[in-house]
Write an enzyme that holds these catalytic residues in place. Structure first.
Site, PDB file in Angstrom:
ATOM      1  N   ARG A 266      61.207  10.037  13.652  1.00 18.60           N
ATOM      2  CA  ARG A 266      61.625  10.457  12.317  1.00 18.60           C
ATOM      3  C   ARG A 266      62.043   9.233  11.511  1.00 18.60           C
ATOM      4  NH1 ARG A 266      59.373  14.476  13.122  1.00 18.60           N
ATOM      5  NH2 ARG A 266      60.062  16.646  12.965  1.00 18.60           N
ATOM      6  N   GLU A 295      58.638   9.676   2.273  1.00 21.07           N
ATOM      7  CA  GLU A 295      57.199   9.866   2.447  1.00 21.07           C
ATOM      8  C   GLU A 295      56.635  10.675   1.287  1.00 21.07           C
ATOM      9  OE1 GLU A 295      56.631  11.634   6.284  1.00 21.07           O
ATOM     10  OE2 GLU A 295      57.150   9.813   7.369  1.00 21.07           O
ATOM     11  N   HIS A 315      52.204   8.419   8.923  1.00 19.48           N
ATOM     12  CA  HIS A 315      52.694   9.645   9.578  1.00 19.48           C
ATOM     13  C   HIS A 315      51.521  10.411  10.191  1.00 19.48           C
ATOM     14  CE1 HIS A 315      56.054  12.916   9.312  1.00 19.48           C
ATOM     15  NE2 HIS A 315      55.392  13.000  10.443  1.00 19.48           N
TER      16      HIS A 315
END
Length: 476
Positions: A266, A295, A315
């Protein structure tokens, strides 16, 4: 004591088929909140539910029909559901997060409103573990930077130029890899890393004794010890209020000078400003991040924009064609279980099941036992008079007011009746809720798969509460 009061509270979403000589009965509505492609979910759900997509980034973009009638919701990581957002849904009974993390859902508020929250924790383990090892190898062998040099036209005419370009490359065998968290993904990384010659240590305060011996690893019992002993640190834990910015100014000082850092868990676990400074100073030799606190990541903005020796990926550690299909099938199957069975009994991965469990009865006035629900689960809306008081208000399963308990089936039936009445009024159907062939009101019209999906980060059984974090409350 009435044994029934100790049983889980069960909710059932009504599913009605066609009558031979009657009209088509409305099915429960399931909505994909922040995506468009339902091609994998539709075959699993089409015989028990109507499936619609919203392609929304917030609840303000979700059509009123979905807010009023949806009993189930599928969601990726691109939409956030706060308590205020959840209260907008009048008939919602279950949310399935397409991924493992639920940090974009107010799980406590959902439980209090009688909404089960589920996730898919077991998918993509191999993909994330493989990506982690790929990033570690790139940091040690500097393949990423050497490939970029060749692409930019640099020529290596002798050993001196190679030595200069490859400065910082390190040998893996004998180095110590420290894993923060040893769940599914952490364990998979450990097994892979041992094959490359790493000495693997881990910190996970929530695992039972002996797990280190079963995997042939070394266990440490404080985060400080792991940071001090590791040549490379890799993060494999969930994000919560206890470990936000776990890697900060204080903890970086506990790391070996010149250590590597990898994060495929994370983004919020790492303080970007502190990491950028550590990279510039050389305290951290190089870092690789697949996840970021903000993000989508923008290489031209933020604290890391000019940080050296940094690899950033979008990601995507979780993704492969196989894992993406597996993930969506598992999420849709969880929704199906909720529709055809009882909540929470049939759910495989309900993260707020405690809100649907009855506690031992308390003595009421006159010696009558009264059922008590944790946090007022399912009770709040039964007595609420707020504008959000829709079909949820009939789901106080333990209430004896009005002739006894009311099931989710009755609540769904009420929503269907309300929808039928609303259908008599002319209203435009938005383009993203397009008609579906076969008489179903809503369905899918696109096969485009969302490219930005959540990572399947492995998680510790609870939050990482470390002595380091307690001592570093002043760290940025």
């Amino acid at each position: 004591m009435d044994k029934n009061l100790m049983m889980p509270k069960r909710s059932r979403i009504d599913v009605k088929g066609n009558f031979a000589n009657g009209p088509l009965q409305a099915r429960p509505l399931v909505a994909l909140l922040d995506g468009r492609d339902c091609s994998i979910e539709m075959p699993i759900l089409k015989d028990v539910a109507t499936v619609a997509f919203c392609d929304a980034q917030s609840t303000s973009e979700i059509h009123e029909k979905v807010l009023n009638e949806a009993v189930g919701a599928l969601m990726w990581h691109t939409i956030i559901l706060t308590k205020e957002d959840l209260e907008k849904f009048k008939a919602l009974r279950i949310i399935v997060r397409i991924g493992s993390g639920t940090d974009n859902i107010d799980v406590k508020a959902a439980g209090e409103l009688g909404i089960a929250v589920c996730n898919v924790p077991g998918y993509g383990v191999e993909e994330v573990a493989d990506t982690t090892m790929c990033l570690i190898l790139n940091l040690y062998r500097r393949t990423y930077w050497l490939a970029n040099m060749v692409r930019e036209g640099k020529k290596f005419t002798g050993p001196e130029q190679v030595r200069e370009a490859a400065h910082g490359c390190a040998r893996i065998r004998g180095d110590t890899l420290g894993l923060v968290g040893l769940g599914r993904i952490g364990s998979a990384v450990a097994l892979r890393a041992k094959a490359f010659g790493f000495n693997v240590i881990f910190y996970d305060p929530y695992l039972p004794d002996g797990i280190d011996k079963s995997l042939g690893l070394t266990r440490v019992y404080t985060l400080q010890d792991l940071l001090f002993q590791s040549d490379c640190v890799s993060l494999h834990c969930t994000l919560n209020e206890h470990n936000h910015h776990l890697i900060n100014e204080f903890t970086i000082k506990q790391m070996r000078p010149g250590a590597f850092l990898v994060n495929t868990a994370r983004g919020g676990l790492v303080d970007d400003e502190t990491l950028a400074l550590a990279l510039k100073q050389g305290r951290i030799r190089a870092a690789a991040l697949d996840v970021h606190e903000n993000e989508p990541y923008n290489v031209f903005q933020g604290a890391l924009k000019d940080a050296p020796n940094l690899i950033c990926t979008p990601h995507a550690a979780f993704f492969s064609d196989a894992s993406a299909t597996e993930l969506r099938e598992m999420a849709a199957t969880e929704i199906r279980r909720a529709i055809v069975g009882n909540i929470p009994d049939v759910l495989r991965n309900c993260v707020n099941k405690e809100y649907f469990m009855r506690t031992p009865p308390a003595a009421a006035a006159g010696g009558v036992a009264a059922a008590v629900y944790p946090e007022g689960a399912l009770h709040h809306r039964a007595h609420s008079t707020t504008p959000h008081d829709g079909p949820h208000s009939t789901t106080n399963l333990g209430s004896t007011v009005g002739g006894g308990p009311t099931t989710v089936a009755q609540a769904a039936a009420a929503a269907v009746a309300a929808a039928a009445a609303a259908a008599l009024l002319p209203s435009p159907v938005p383009s993203h809720l397009s008609p579906q062939v076969g008489g179903l009101p809503l369905g899918i019209v696109s096969s485009q798969s969302p490219l930005s999906a959540p990572d399947p980060n492995n998680h510790l059984s609870s939050s990482i509460k470390t002595e380091v974090k307690a001592e570093s409350t002043e760290a940025p």
